[in-house]
Scaffold this motif. Sequence first.
Motif, PDB file in Angstrom:
ATOM      1  N   GLU A  31       8.136 -11.969  -0.464  1.00  0.00           N
ATOM      2  CA  GLU A  31       7.042 -11.150  -1.544  1.00  0.00           C
ATOM      3  C   GLU A  31       5.963 -11.293  -1.839  1.00  0.00           C
ATOM      4  O   GLU A  31       5.035 -11.033  -1.969  1.00  0.00           O
ATOM      5  CB  GLU A  31       8.212 -10.019  -2.036  1.00  0.00           C
ATOM      6  CG  GLU A  31       7.056  -8.135  -2.515  1.00  0.00           C
ATOM      7  CD  GLU A  31       8.468  -7.259  -2.764  1.00  0.00           C
ATOM      8  OE1 GLU A  31       7.851  -6.652  -4.115  1.00  0.00           O
ATOM      9  OE2 GLU A  31       8.959  -6.839  -2.199  1.00  0.00           O
ATOM     10  N   LYS A  78       6.207  -4.663   0.656  1.00  0.00           N
ATOM     11  CA  LYS A  78       7.634  -5.316   1.137  1.00  0.00           C
ATOM     12  C   LYS A  78       7.651  -6.107   2.406  1.00  0.00           C
ATOM     13  O   LYS A  78       6.918  -6.015   3.029  1.00  0.00           O
ATOM     14  CB  LYS A  78       8.572  -3.361   1.637  1.00  0.00           C
ATOM     15  CG  LYS A  78       9.257  -3.237   0.499  1.00  0.00           C
ATOM     16  CD  LYS A  78      10.197  -3.877  -0.725  1.00  0.00           C
ATOM     17  CE  LYS A  78      10.367  -3.254  -1.885  1.00  0.00           C
ATOM     18  NZ  LYS A  78      10.994  -4.019  -2.848  1.00  0.00           N
ATOM     19  N   LYS A 100      11.378  -4.695   6.873  1.00  0.00           N
ATOM     20  CA  LYS A 100      12.528  -3.435   6.737  1.00  0.00           C
ATOM     21  C   LYS A 100      13.063  -3.903   5.276  1.00  0.00           C
ATOM     22  O   LYS A 100      14.047  -2.410   4.621  1.00  0.00           O
ATOM     23  CB  LYS A 100      13.106  -3.347   7.448  1.00  0.00           C
ATOM     24  CG  LYS A 100      12.869  -3.363   9.410  1.00  0.00           C
ATOM     25  CD  LYS A 100      13.848  -3.182   9.592  1.00  0.00           C
ATOM     26  CE  LYS A 100      13.667  -2.942  10.971  1.00  0.00           C
ATOM     27  NZ  LYS A 100      14.534  -2.212  12.284  1.00  0.00           N
ATOM     28  N   ARG A 113       4.197  -2.500   4.357  1.00  0.00           N
ATOM     29  CA  ARG A 113       5.373  -3.481   5.006  1.00  0.00           C
ATOM     30  C   ARG A 113       5.063  -4.283   5.905  1.00  0.00           C
ATOM     31  O   ARG A 113       4.154  -4.533   6.561  1.00  0.00           O
ATOM     32  CB  ARG A 113       5.994  -2.520   5.755  1.00  0.00           C
ATOM     33  CG  ARG A 113       7.279  -1.625   4.667  1.00  0.00           C
ATOM     34  CD  ARG A 113       7.800  -1.101   5.336  1.00  0.00           C
ATOM     35  NE  ARG A 113       8.893   0.061   4.361  1.00  0.00           N
ATOM     36  CZ  ARG A 113       9.255   0.120   3.876  1.00  0.00           C
ATOM     37  NH1 ARG A 113       9.934  -1.724   3.550  1.00  0.00           N
ATOM     38  NH2 ARG A 113       9.747   0.296   3.421  1.00  0.00           N
TER      39      ARG A 113
END
Length: 167
Positions: free
Chosen positions: A38, A105, A108, A133
């Motif tokens: 991340e 993120k 998922k 994402r």
Amino acid sequence: MTKTTTQTTRIAGKRVRIVTRVTATGTSVKVTDAAPKEWELQAAQVRALRAMPEYGKQFLLAGDQNSAKRGPRAQMEATAAGMTPGEADLRIYLAGGQLRMIENKVGKGRLSPAQIDRHAALARLGHPVEVVRADACAGAAVRAVELVRGWLAEASNKPLDKFVECT
């Protein structure tokens, strides 16, 4: 019976994911690129946003890493100093006193309970958090630039709240 194991490691300096599958008929091993961490998504976003010509003139940014692993003493110090679980990864300060936020993120990945609570509390105060994402750093950077460009366009189209008369 099939048994599958997954391991993430480095090979020649590159993070890879190794999936080993053992079946009655044999063993297979598959090596693929590992998803970025991340913080790597966030670093790519920061580089891309700082490269925008509007940076420093129409917006600034600040990053956070509240989820960093800390020992008990460091955790106590961080909490005492105001570090708040669930805080967004990037804060974007727009001209005119506006604040926007981005949470990253990988793939998922799920929001933690602290993030869900904190983001909801921020939204109640009028500060929604955008969740980006991405499976690659380039995609995260492109999305952050798109968001900021949209926010800048939105801010430039808002009417002034107060009018100043010229004499």
